[in-house]
Scaffold this active site. Structure first.
Site, short mmCIF file in Angstrom:
data_model
loop_
_atom_site.label_atom_id
_atom_site.label_comp_id
_atom_site.label_asym_id
_atom_site.label_seq_id
_atom_site.Cartn_x
_atom_site.Cartn_y
_atom_site.Cartn_z
N LYS A 99 0.82 -1.21 0.00
CA LYS A 99 0.00 0.00 0.00
C LYS A 99 0.86 1.27 0.00
O LYS A 99 0.46 2.27 -0.57
CB LYS A 99 -1.03 -0.01 1.13
CG LYS A 99 -0.47 -0.07 2.53
CD LYS A 99 -1.61 -0.16 3.53
CE LYS A 99 -1.12 -0.13 4.97
NZ LYS A 99 0.02 -1.06 5.25
N ARG A 110 -5.76 2.80 11.52
CA ARG A 110 -5.43 1.39 11.70
C ARG A 110 -6.32 0.74 12.74
O ARG A 110 -6.19 -0.46 13.00
CB ARG A 110 -3.98 1.28 12.14
CG ARG A 110 -3.02 0.86 11.03
CD ARG A 110 -1.75 0.48 11.70
NE ARG A 110 -0.77 -0.21 10.96
CZ ARG A 110 0.17 0.34 10.21
NH1 ARG A 110 0.16 1.63 9.99
NH2 ARG A 110 1.10 -0.40 9.69
N ARG A 152 12.39 -7.30 2.13
CA ARG A 152 12.35 -5.83 2.15
C ARG A 152 13.62 -5.24 2.75
O ARG A 152 14.15 -5.77 3.72
CB ARG A 152 11.15 -5.40 2.99
CG ARG A 152 10.28 -4.46 2.22
CD ARG A 152 8.87 -4.49 2.59
NE ARG A 152 8.57 -3.83 3.85
CZ ARG A 152 7.40 -3.24 4.08
NH1 ARG A 152 6.47 -3.21 3.17
NH2 ARG A 152 7.18 -2.70 5.24
N ARG A 171 14.51 -3.76 8.35
CA ARG A 171 13.97 -3.04 9.51
C ARG A 171 13.57 -4.02 10.61
O ARG A 171 13.10 -5.11 10.31
CB ARG A 171 12.71 -2.25 9.10
CG ARG A 171 13.02 -0.90 8.56
CD ARG A 171 11.84 -0.14 8.00
NE ARG A 171 10.51 -0.61 8.30
CZ ARG A 171 9.43 -0.23 7.61
NH1 ARG A 171 9.54 0.61 6.61
NH2 ARG A 171 8.25 -0.67 7.92
#
Ligand code: AMP
Length: 214
Positions: free
Chosen positions: A13, A88, A127, A160
């Site tokens: 997203k 959220r 990622r 991360r």
């Protein structure tokens, strides 16, 4: 045009939000990016948010809502904006609706980028994020030109903490429990649009453009 991006962490997203922002010339507002910038700058907000983020938990609503409401009231948001990572939770969505309603406004679209959990776990392990400018890459789908180095600013790329496999599992659990109810919320509001997030990035974007219009 005021747009909310919905979808599990890692559904893509953020990538789509950036493309929407560029095409329709509206600001991209990512609460995750705002928190990461605060962590990098060592602010009080950053210190508070980090303890939750590193565990894969949501930052408490009271630390997020005012931040976003202030941001969308800024001048550059007058033509609309795309929210990425907010709301959220149901209380966040209600607080946003209330703040907008007070100005006679409402959200126009909530776009759900739909990706099954098993694809998410696989994607997030690949990622990489830049420690310098925060740009994101993927070892398979969007590799940097030079391994481990950011194309944009030359700083190091890292996995991360919140993209580590154990944290991803936790974040997916949190997503299903706290964020997925928003699908119902925006369906009832009549603004939910779902796109298949498992297809190529450009095809996801095409589906979104066909919803939003050229
Ligand atoms: P993101 O980059 O959107 O995946 O966000 C990374 C992390 O920031 C999340 O796992 C949460 O800990 C925190 N975060 C971002 N946006 C919110 C929000 N709207 N409410 C609560 N926590 C958030």
């Amino acid at each position: 045009m005021k747009i909310i991006m919905l979808g599990a962490p890692g559904a893509g997203k953020g990538t789509q939000a950036k493309k929407i922002a560029a095409k329709y010339e509206i600001p991209h507002i990512s609460t995750g990016d705002i928190f990461r910038a605060n962590i990098k700058n060592g602010t009080e907000l950053g210190k508070k948010a980090k303890t939750y983020m590193d565990q894969g938990l949501l930052v408490p609503d009271e630390l997020v809502v005012d931040l976003v409401v202030d941001r969308v009231n800024q001048e550059d948001c007058s033509r609309g904006y795309v929210l990425d990572g907010f709301p959220r939770t149901i209380p966040q969505a209600e607080a946003l609706d209330k703040a907008l309603a007070a100005q006679g406004q409402k959200m126009d679209y909530a776009i759900d980028v739909d990706v099954p959990d098993q694809n998410i776990v696989q994607r997030m392990g690949g990622r990489r994020a830049c420690v310098g400018c925060g740009a994101t890459y993927h070892l398979v789908y969007a590799a940097p030109k030079k391994e481990g180095i950011c194309d944009t600013c030359g700083a190091e790329l890292i996995l991360r903490d919140d993209d580590k496999p154990e944290t991803v599992e936790k974040r997916l659990g949190v997503y299903h429990e706290q964020t997925q109810p928003l699908i119902d919320y925006y369906t009832k509001a009549g603004i939910l649009k779902t796109v298949d997030g498992t297809v190529a990035m450009e095809d996801v974007f095409e589906a979104i453009v066909s919803i939003l219009g050229e």
